[in-house]
Enzyme design. Structure first.
Site, PDB file in Angstrom:
ATOM      1  N   ASP A   1     -41.194 -13.278 -56.138  1.00 56.64           N
ATOM      2  CA  ASP A   1     -39.885 -13.100 -55.455  1.00 56.64           C
ATOM      3  C   ASP A   1     -40.484 -13.591 -54.098  1.00 56.64           C
ATOM      4  O   ASP A   1     -41.464 -14.173 -53.235  1.00 56.64           O
ATOM      5  CB  ASP A   1     -40.689 -11.704 -55.098  1.00 56.64           C
ATOM      6  CG  ASP A   1     -39.754 -10.618 -54.891  1.00 56.64           C
ATOM      7  OD1 ASP A   1     -37.700 -11.176 -54.646  1.00 56.64           O
ATOM      8  OD2 ASP A   1     -40.169 -10.164 -53.894  1.00 56.64           O
TER       9      ASP A   1
ATOM     10  N   ASP B   1     -38.737 -12.099 -50.201  1.00 56.83           N
ATOM     11  CA  ASP B   1     -39.489 -10.925 -49.782  1.00 56.83           C
ATOM     12  C   ASP B   1     -40.229  -9.571 -49.945  1.00 56.83           C
ATOM     13  O   ASP B   1     -40.800  -9.543 -50.908  1.00 56.83           O
ATOM     14  CB  ASP B   1     -37.690 -10.148 -49.621  1.00 56.83           C
ATOM     15  CG  ASP B   1     -36.938 -10.509 -49.110  1.00 56.83           C
ATOM     16  OD1 ASP B   1     -36.837 -11.449 -47.858  1.00 56.83           O
ATOM     17  OD2 ASP B   1     -35.662 -10.642 -49.095  1.00 56.83           O
TER      18      ASP B   1
ATOM     19  N   ASP C   1     -43.556  -8.748 -54.793  1.00 59.78           N
ATOM     20  CA  ASP C   1     -44.353  -7.033 -54.352  1.00 59.78           C
ATOM     21  C   ASP C   1     -43.799  -5.664 -54.528  1.00 59.78           C
ATOM     22  O   ASP C   1     -44.228  -4.550 -54.429  1.00 59.78           O
ATOM     23  CB  ASP C   1     -44.085  -7.292 -52.981  1.00 59.78           C
ATOM     24  CG  ASP C   1     -42.871  -6.997 -52.971  1.00 59.78           C
ATOM     25  OD1 ASP C   1     -41.599  -7.119 -53.092  1.00 59.78           O
ATOM     26  OD2 ASP C   1     -42.064  -6.458 -51.181  1.00 59.78           O
TER      27      ASP C   1
END
Length: 276
Positions: free
Chosen positions: A26, A28, A222
């Site tokens: 990922d 961000d 995250d």
């Protein structure tokens, strides 16, 4: 006595695995946060390149083209080529090209989505399109949403790039694709098919893009509800980093677990090229 960090990083030591030969990560909360590169992000990318491992940087954001995102990452100090970026817009275009090649769509979205659909040989029209495709935009227009509702009522199939309800901005929370999709669904009674994470379709299409297989691939994210879930459902080795949305305490609320939990992507650099 081992530390909490060591316990997190050795979560998979009891289970034998094949070496990881491809990585999906990922963007961000993993590589960048608030347009700043996170510690260890470039080291991780360098390790991938040094070991000749295929990789993709994933994002549910459908606003920007791959070229735009590559430039934005460069401004953050990270070097990621365009062909190593995979967005929900890319995944949506790939999905539609597979489902109904060179067809038609009424599109609500920005350059990232329209460019991807153009590359998939789709014609964008409001005259009896096969699909209504909803993506993220900073300027949702009431007339465009009304047109989408009426086209869906008349039989157009409803596709959305991702289910994210909100998105961040410097001024605060913004409504995102999922929120607008909910409004259209409420008006039409038709639920969209979401292509982006946590749908494993996005992951599998990304793996196809780099010629990798799920058995030897890993996913870093995250968020438990999108990144880790998508990785688990696609059969990838999942790695949760605590530098973004979720905390260690959050993990217990989910019925599935990541294979590895780390403080940040910096802790995962030694895993690149290593054999389990």
């Amino acid at each position: 006595m081992t530390s909490e960090k060591e316990n997190m990083m050795t979560a998979t030591s009891r289970v034998p695995h094949a070496p990881i030969t491809a990585w999906l990560t990922d963007m961000d909360g993993v590589l960048v946060k608030e347009n700043r590169a996170l510690p260890g992000a470039q080291d991780f990318l360098d390790a991938l390149n040094e070991n000749g491992l295929p990789f993709l940087v994933l994002t549910n954001n459908s606003i920007f083209t791959n070229r735009d995102l590559s430039a934005r990452l460069a401004q953050s100090g990270l070097s990621v080529p365009e062909d190593r970026i995979w967005t929900s817009a890319n995944a949506t275009a790939a999905f539609l090209a597979q489902q109904s090649p060179a067809s038609t769509a009424y599109v609500i979205g920005e350059a990232g989505l329209t460019t991807a659909l153009h590359h998939a040989d789709y014609i964008m029209t409001d005259a009896e399109p096969e699909y209504v495709v909803l993506g993220e935009t900073r300027t949702y227009d009431f007339n465009a949403i009304t047109r989408a509702i009426r086209l869906i009522e008349h039989g157009a199939k409803f596709i959305a790039t991702n289910p994210d309800i909100t998105g961040p901005s410097d001024e605060g929370t913004l409504p995102a694709t999922g929120a607008v999709a909910a409004m259209i669904q409420a008006a039409t009674g038709r639920r969209p098919y979401f292509v982006g994470k946590p749908n494993p379709v996005m992951i599998r299409a990304g793996l196809n893009q780099i010629g990798a297989h799920s058995e030897g691939a890993a996913m870093i994210g995250d968020r438990m509800d999108t990144d880790v879930r998508a990785g688990v459902e696609a059969g990838l080795r999942t790695h949760l980093v605590l530098s973004g949305s979720n905390t260690l305490a959050d993990v217990e609320a989910f019925p599935y677990r990541p294979a590895v939990i780390a403080e940040s992507i910096a802790d995962l650099v030694p895993l690149v090229g290593a054999s389990d």
